[in-house]
Design a protein around this motif. Structure first.
Motif, PDB file in Angstrom:
ATOM      1  N   LEU A 178       0.828  -1.209   0.000  1.00 32.18           N
ATOM      2  CA  LEU A 178       0.000   0.000   0.000  1.00 32.18           C
ATOM      3  C   LEU A 178       0.864   1.263   0.000  1.00 32.18           C
ATOM      4  O   LEU A 178       0.575   2.227  -0.722  1.00 32.18           O
ATOM      5  CB  LEU A 178      -0.929  -0.012   1.219  1.00 32.18           C
ATOM      6  N   ILE A 179       1.934   1.256   0.786  1.00 34.76           N
ATOM      7  CA  ILE A 179       2.812   2.433   0.843  1.00 34.76           C
ATOM      8  C   ILE A 179       3.483   2.672  -0.503  1.00 34.76           C
ATOM      9  O   ILE A 179       3.524   3.806  -1.010  1.00 34.76           O
ATOM     10  CB  ILE A 179       3.863   2.249   1.957  1.00 34.76           C
ATOM     11  N   MET A 180       4.017   1.610  -1.121  1.00 38.76           N
ATOM     12  CA  MET A 180       4.702   1.771  -2.399  1.00 38.76           C
ATOM     13  C   MET A 180       3.733   2.162  -3.512  1.00 38.76           C
ATOM     14  O   MET A 180       4.099   2.898  -4.436  1.00 38.76           O
ATOM     15  CB  MET A 180       5.432   0.472  -2.762  1.00 38.76           C
ATOM     16  N   ALA A 181       2.497   1.691  -3.438  1.00 37.00           N
ATOM     17  CA  ALA A 181       1.505   2.099  -4.434  1.00 37.00           C
ATOM     18  C   ALA A 181       1.236   3.598  -4.343  1.00 37.00           C
ATOM     19  O   ALA A 181       1.105   4.286  -5.371  1.00 37.00           O
ATOM     20  CB  ALA A 181       0.217   1.306  -4.234  1.00 37.00           C
ATOM     21  N   LEU A 182       1.170   4.128  -3.130  1.00 41.33           N
ATOM     22  CA  LEU A 182       0.984   5.572  -2.966  1.00 41.33           C
ATOM     23  C   LEU A 182       2.200   6.345  -3.464  1.00 41.33           C
ATOM     24  O   LEU A 182       2.063   7.428  -4.051  1.00 41.33           O
ATOM     25  CB  LEU A 182       0.718   5.889  -1.490  1.00 41.33           C
ATOM     26  N   ILE A 183       3.393   5.804  -3.248  1.00 40.03           N
ATOM     27  CA  ILE A 183       4.608   6.473  -3.738  1.00 40.03           C
ATOM     28  C   ILE A 183       4.582   6.566  -5.257  1.00 40.03           C
ATOM     29  O   ILE A 183       4.886   7.618  -5.839  1.00 40.03           O
ATOM     30  CB  ILE A 183       5.859   5.722  -3.247  1.00 40.03           C
ATOM     31  N   PHE A 184       4.207   5.478  -5.924  1.00 38.68           N
ATOM     32  CA  PHE A 184       4.140   5.504  -7.382  1.00 38.68           C
ATOM     33  C   PHE A 184       3.037   6.443  -7.866  1.00 38.68           C
ATOM     34  O   PHE A 184       3.161   7.061  -8.922  1.00 38.68           O
ATOM     35  CB  PHE A 184       3.906   4.094  -7.922  1.00 38.68           C
ATOM     36  N   ILE A 192      14.488  -0.034   4.747  1.00 32.69           N
ATOM     37  CA  ILE A 192      15.348   0.705   5.679  1.00 32.69           C
ATOM     38  C   ILE A 192      16.443   1.452   4.916  1.00 32.69           C
ATOM     39  O   ILE A 192      16.769   2.607   5.233  1.00 32.69           O
ATOM     40  CB  ILE A 192      15.946  -0.264   6.715  1.00 32.69           C
ATOM     41  N   ALA A 193      17.013   0.806   3.899  1.00 32.82           N
ATOM     42  CA  ALA A 193      18.043   1.477   3.091  1.00 32.82           C
ATOM     43  C   ALA A 193      17.476   2.694   2.376  1.00 32.82           C
ATOM     44  O   ALA A 193      18.108   3.761   2.331  1.00 32.82           O
ATOM     45  CB  ALA A 193      18.627   0.485   2.082  1.00 32.82           C
ATOM     46  N   LEU A 194      16.270   2.556   1.808  1.00 33.19           N
ATOM     47  CA  LEU A 194      15.640   3.690   1.133  1.00 33.19           C
ATOM     48  C   LEU A 194      15.355   4.822   2.111  1.00 33.19           C
ATOM     49  O   LEU A 194      15.615   5.999   1.816  1.00 33.19           O
ATOM     50  CB  LEU A 194      14.349   3.225   0.457  1.00 33.19           C
ATOM     51  N   GLY A 195      14.847   4.487   3.276  1.00 29.51           N
ATOM     52  CA  GLY A 195      14.587   5.515   4.274  1.00 29.51           C
ATOM     53  C   GLY A 195      15.853   6.184   4.766  1.00 29.51           C
ATOM     54  O   GLY A 195      15.873   7.401   5.011  1.00 29.51           O
ATOM     55  N   ALA A 196      16.936   5.405   4.895  1.00 31.14           N
ATOM     56  CA  ALA A 196      18.202   5.980   5.357  1.00 31.14           C
ATOM     57  C   ALA A 196      18.741   7.003   4.360  1.00 31.14           C
ATOM     58  O   ALA A 196      19.303   8.034   4.753  1.00 31.14           O
ATOM     59  CB  ALA A 196      19.218   4.865   5.582  1.00 31.14           C
ATOM     60  N   VAL A 197      18.573   6.724   3.056  1.00 28.38           N
ATOM     61  CA  VAL A 197      19.018   7.683   2.036  1.00 28.38           C
ATOM     62  C   VAL A 197      18.261   8.997   2.175  1.00 28.38           C
ATOM     63  O   VAL A 197      18.850  10.088   2.139  1.00 28.38           O
ATOM     64  CB  VAL A 197      18.831   7.087   0.629  1.00 28.38           C
ATOM     65  N   PHE A 198      16.961   8.916   2.361  1.00 29.66           N
ATOM     66  CA  PHE A 198      16.162  10.140   2.459  1.00 29.66           C
ATOM     67  C   PHE A 198      16.457  10.889   3.758  1.00 29.66           C
ATOM     68  O   PHE A 198      16.499  12.123   3.768  1.00 29.66           O
ATOM     69  CB  PHE A 198      14.677   9.787   2.364  1.00 29.66           C
ATOM     70  N   ASP A 258      16.664  17.413   3.610  1.00 28.89           N
ATOM     71  CA  ASP A 258      16.602  18.230   4.821  1.00 28.89           C
ATOM     72  C   ASP A 258      15.231  18.897   4.915  1.00 28.89           C
ATOM     73  O   ASP A 258      15.086  20.111   4.741  1.00 28.89           O
ATOM     74  CB  ASP A 258      17.707  19.283   4.798  1.00 28.89           C
ATOM     75  N   GLY A 259      14.231  18.094   5.158  1.00 26.79           N
ATOM     76  CA  GLY A 259      12.898  18.642   5.366  1.00 26.79           C
ATOM     77  C   GLY A 259      12.408  19.465   4.194  1.00 26.79           C
ATOM     78  O   GLY A 259      12.577  19.112   3.030  1.00 26.79           O
ATOM     79  N   LYS A 260      11.799  20.607   4.479  1.00 33.05           N
ATOM     80  CA  LYS A 260      11.218  21.457   3.448  1.00 33.05           C
ATOM     81  C   LYS A 260      12.271  22.213   2.649  1.00 33.05           C
ATOM     82  O   LYS A 260      11.952  22.829   1.635  1.00 33.05           O
ATOM     83  CB  LYS A 260      10.257  22.463   4.090  1.00 33.05           C
ATOM     84  N   ASN A 261      13.507  22.189   3.092  1.00 35.16           N
ATOM     85  CA  ASN A 261      14.545  22.983   2.438  1.00 35.16           C
ATOM     86  C   ASN A 261      15.169  22.294   1.235  1.00 35.16           C
ATOM     87  O   ASN A 261      15.882  22.922   0.465  1.00 35.16           O
ATOM     88  CB  ASN A 261      15.646  23.335   3.447  1.00 35.16           C
ATOM     89  N   GLY A 262      14.960  20.997   1.085  1.00 34.09           N
ATOM     90  CA  GLY A 262      15.536  20.291  -0.057  1.00 34.09           C
ATOM     91  C   GLY A 262      16.723  19.450   0.349  1.00 34.09           C
ATOM     92  O   GLY A 262      16.707  18.769   1.377  1.00 34.09           O
ATOM     93  N   LEU A 263      17.778  19.503  -0.453  1.00 33.74           N
ATOM     94  CA  LEU A 263      18.958  18.683  -0.206  1.00 33.74           C
ATOM     95  C   LEU A 263      19.837  19.297   0.873  1.00 33.74           C
ATOM     96  O   LEU A 263      20.026  20.512   0.920  1.00 33.74           O
ATOM     97  CB  LEU A 263      19.773  18.524  -1.495  1.00 33.74           C
ATOM     98  N   HIS A 276       5.672  15.027  -0.971  1.00 29.09           N
ATOM     99  CA  HIS A 276       4.785  14.009  -1.519  1.00 29.09           C
ATOM    100  C   HIS A 276       5.121  12.596  -1.046  1.00 29.09           C
ATOM    101  O   HIS A 276       4.217  11.818  -0.747  1.00 29.09           O
ATOM    102  CB  HIS A 276       4.818  14.054  -3.052  1.00 29.09           C
ATOM    103  N   THR A 277       6.360  12.234  -1.001  1.00 28.55           N
ATOM    104  CA  THR A 277       6.703  10.833  -0.709  1.00 28.55           C
ATOM    105  C   THR A 277       7.597  10.654   0.504  1.00 28.55           C
ATOM    106  O   THR A 277       7.811   9.525   0.933  1.00 28.55           O
ATOM    107  CB  THR A 277       7.416  10.202  -1.925  1.00 28.55           C
ATOM    108  N   TYR A 278       8.126  11.726   1.042  1.00 26.91           N
ATOM    109  CA  TYR A 278       9.053  11.588   2.164  1.00 26.91           C
ATOM    110  C   TYR A 278       8.383  10.884   3.340  1.00 26.91           C
ATOM    111  O   TYR A 278       8.948   9.957   3.938  1.00 26.91           O
ATOM    112  CB  TYR A 278       9.563  12.968   2.582  1.00 26.91           C
ATOM    113  N   SER A 279       7.168  11.321   3.698  1.00 30.97           N
ATOM    114  CA  SER A 279       6.483  10.725   4.851  1.00 30.97           C
ATOM    115  C   SER A 279       6.166   9.255   4.607  1.00 30.97           C
ATOM    116  O   SER A 279       6.230   8.431   5.532  1.00 30.97           O
ATOM    117  CB  SER A 279       5.200  11.500   5.148  1.00 30.97           C
ATOM    118  N   LEU A 280       5.843   8.898   3.361  1.00 28.86           N
ATOM    119  CA  LEU A 280       5.544   7.498   3.055  1.00 28.86           C
ATOM    120  C   LEU A 280       6.791   6.628   3.170  1.00 28.86           C
ATOM    121  O   LEU A 280       6.741   5.510   3.707  1.00 28.86           O
ATOM    122  CB  LEU A 280       4.959   7.390   1.649  1.00 28.86           C
ATOM    123  N   ILE A 281       7.909   7.136   2.671  1.00 26.97           N
ATOM    124  CA  ILE A 281       9.152   6.360   2.741  1.00 26.97           C
ATOM    125  C   ILE A 281       9.617   6.217   4.185  1.00 26.97           C
ATOM    126  O   ILE A 281      10.089   5.148   4.598  1.00 26.97           O
ATOM    127  CB  ILE A 281      10.229   7.030   1.867  1.00 26.97           C
TER     128      ILE A 281
END
Length: 571
Positions: A98-104, A468-474, A479-484, A522-527
């Motif tokens: 369900l989470i990955m479907a929302l990400i796509f 976990i690896a995907l979440g660790a990258v993000f 950096d939140g609303k500021n971007g990279l 859009h996807t940060y919270s889902l990841i």
């Protein structure tokens, strides 16, 4: 056994017949006795077998000691923990799916920053390239002169002065494999066999341009240079544009001025049909000489997005070209950082660089060739960053950081999310099939011995590690609303100080950071949700496995298999 009478008849003539005597013999003639066989004499052998006396068997009975007898008694129901270990990975799969479907579903709102990454990579490569110290016309080797070789076929028959190397003037980028039709449609090469008026195209690697108007050139690379760090160069170095060189040396090649009246000048060089004067001034140095599609004016310079090529005059391009001449995108080109020298026919450029045979073998290539198309020979200069002290701190390493940070976020989201959703979908499809086959015995496998909880938990553990690896990258890159994070710590100030001279560079940095912001909204919270769900799953898995082992000393038993309980009785 034969009777004795029969045996005797074998030796006695029953009719008492006498055999006739030989010639010259009579009955009175003495003869030697003749041996007559006798019947065998019967002999009887009698063997008396004395019976062996029987032995008395003495059985000693010993008293049996008391012992503990283990009785295995089936239990009607399996343990609850077995069902929990079976249901846990299935529930995890459903949540992750369900989470990955929302990400796509949200990915359509993301900007693909590939063009921005290519633009920043062009900037990085430009800043770290060494400048050209000098350029001269290559001389024809003595072996080529002796064999009277045609000039434009002497690609390997030229000589350069000591310390110089032959110049590569860009490249023809080659074509990719596929299927091309007469009307210009392209598709995969496997689809060509059932299409009419279509032909298969084999891939071809790139080929360097080395000849320009029947001449080749040799360049000497300036090695003793440093990027300008700050307002001025350090002691014993002088400033030459945006670089520093030893004070004992002249500045690198910085310009080529067309002047046909100074053919005998020491710094003169013949390029094409024109004569140029080489300049070595305190300005941005030249780093390469390239052949570029077009006439060398507006929209006819190397694109910042290095995956694209400027257009020809006819706007035609071969559809399966690896880098088609479709023009630059919104990131623009290096127009303010190039010097156009002269132009030459594209067809003759191909001919002089040995490409005629290659192009003639490409299906329908003649449909995309135009006699009006030309190439321009351009001198590419080092991109000049604004001269204030803060901007001069920008280095290729800094650009590489923001590029890799943006690429890591984009590639990890695209690749890992795709792998996860496909894997989870396949496993959830197999779950009911495996359950229906739980009591089947096949020739290749006994499904009653197949531990389905073990299989499901192993796959779920792999999926959890990927989440976990995907979440660790993000978490590490966004950096939140500021971007990279890399952008916030460095490039936001570079943009504020107007360090970049071209709008295309500013746009590229903004686009990379905008992608990170879109990802966050859009996807940060889902990841991150998938990240924490995976951690919770691993913790529960460890607890359940440990409890199962202490409950009945086994791992990952099928919950539908009746459990057997052992208890002891004293006898």
């Amino acid at each position: 056994m034969l009777p004795n009478s029969y045996i005797q008849s074998m030796y006695i003539n029953p009719q008492q017949q006498v055999a006739p005597l030989p010639f010259g013999y009579n009955s009175n003639t003495p003869t030697k006795p003749v041996y007559q066989p006798q019947p065998p004499i019967e002999t009887e052998y009698q063997v008396k077998v004395q019976p062996e006396p029987q032995r008395e068997e003495i059985i000693v009975q010993q008293p049996m000691p008391n012992k503990i007898v283990t009785i295995v008694k089936p239990k009607k129901h399996s343990y609850l923990i077995d069902w929990l270990l079976y249901i846990l990975p299935i529930a995890f799969f459903i949540i992750v799916l369900l989470i990955m479907a929302l990400i796509f579903a949200y990915k359509v709102k993301h900007l693909n920053p590939e063009g921005a990454h290519n633009t920043l990579e062009t900037l990085k490569n430009n800043l770290q390239m060494a400048p050209i110290e000098d350029i001269v016309v290559a001389t024809q080797s003595t072996s080529a002169v002796g064999h009277n070789v045609i000039p434009h076929f002497t690609h390997d028959q030229v000589e350069c002065p000591n310390g110089y190397g032959r110049t590569h003037l860009g490249q023809w980028d080659g074509v990719q494999s596929g299927c091309i039709c007469e009307n210009g449609d392209i598709s995969h090469s496997l689809t060509c066999f059932y299409k009419s008026n279509c032909k298969k195209v084999k891939s071809h690697e790139s080929i360097f341009f080395t000849t320009w108007q029947q001449k080749q050139y040799c360049t000497k690379i300036f090695t003793e240079w440093k990027p300008l760090q700050g307002a001025t160069c350090e002691t014993s170095y002088q400033q030459c544009g945006s670089i520093c060189v030893p004070s004992t040396k002249n500045c690198p090649l910085s310009g080529l001025i067309k002047d046909n009246s100074r053919t005998n000048d020491r710094n003169a060089i013949k390029i094409g049909t024109d004569n140029y004067i080489k300049l070595f001034e305190n300005s941005s140095p030249i780093i390469s000489i390239e052949v570029v599609p077009g006439i060398g004016q507006d929209d006819s310079s190397p694109c910042y997005n290095h995956k694209l090529n400027p257009q020809f005059q006819s706007a035609k391009y071969y559809p399966l070209a690896k880098r088609p001449e479709i023009g630059c995108d919104n990131f623009e080109d290096l127009q303010s950082h190039r010097l156009t020298l002269n132009t030459f026919s594209a067809r003759q450029t191909y001919q002089q660089n040995g490409l005629t045979n290659v192009l003639s073998q490409l299906p329908f290539y003649e449909n995309y060739e135009d006699n009006e198309d030309t190439y321009a020979l351009e001198a590419i200069k080092k991109i000049s960053i604004n001269s204030n002290e803060f901007c001069q701190k920008l280095s290729p390493k800094d650009i590489d950081q923001i590029t890799k940070s943006g690429q890591k976020v984009y590639n990890s989201e695209r690749a890992l999310s795709l792998i996860i959703i496909i894997s989870v979908g396949i496993v959830l499809f197999l779950v009911p099939i495996l359950y229906l086959m739980k009591n089947r015995i096949f020739q290749w496998m006994d499904m009653t011995e197949f531990h389905q909880p073990k299989f499901l938990c192993a796959i779920a553990l792999i999926i959890a590690i990927l989440c976990i690896a995907l979440g660790a990258v993000f978490i590490s890159e966004v950096d939140g609303k500021n971007g990279l994070r890399e952008h916030n710590s460095q490039f936001s100030k570079y943009l504020e100080k107007n360090c970049f001279p071209d709008e295309g560079l500013e746009l590229a940095i903004t686009k990379v950071n905008q992608f990170a912001k879109n990802t966050y909204f859009h996807t940060y919270s889902l990841i991150i949700a998938a990240f924490y769900v995976s951690i919770i799953f691993i913790i529960l898995l460890i607890i359940f496995v440990a409890y199962q082992y202490f409950a009945h000393k086994s791992f990952f038993d099928n919950p539908w298999t009746s459990r057997q309980q052992e208890y002891s009785e004293f006898h």
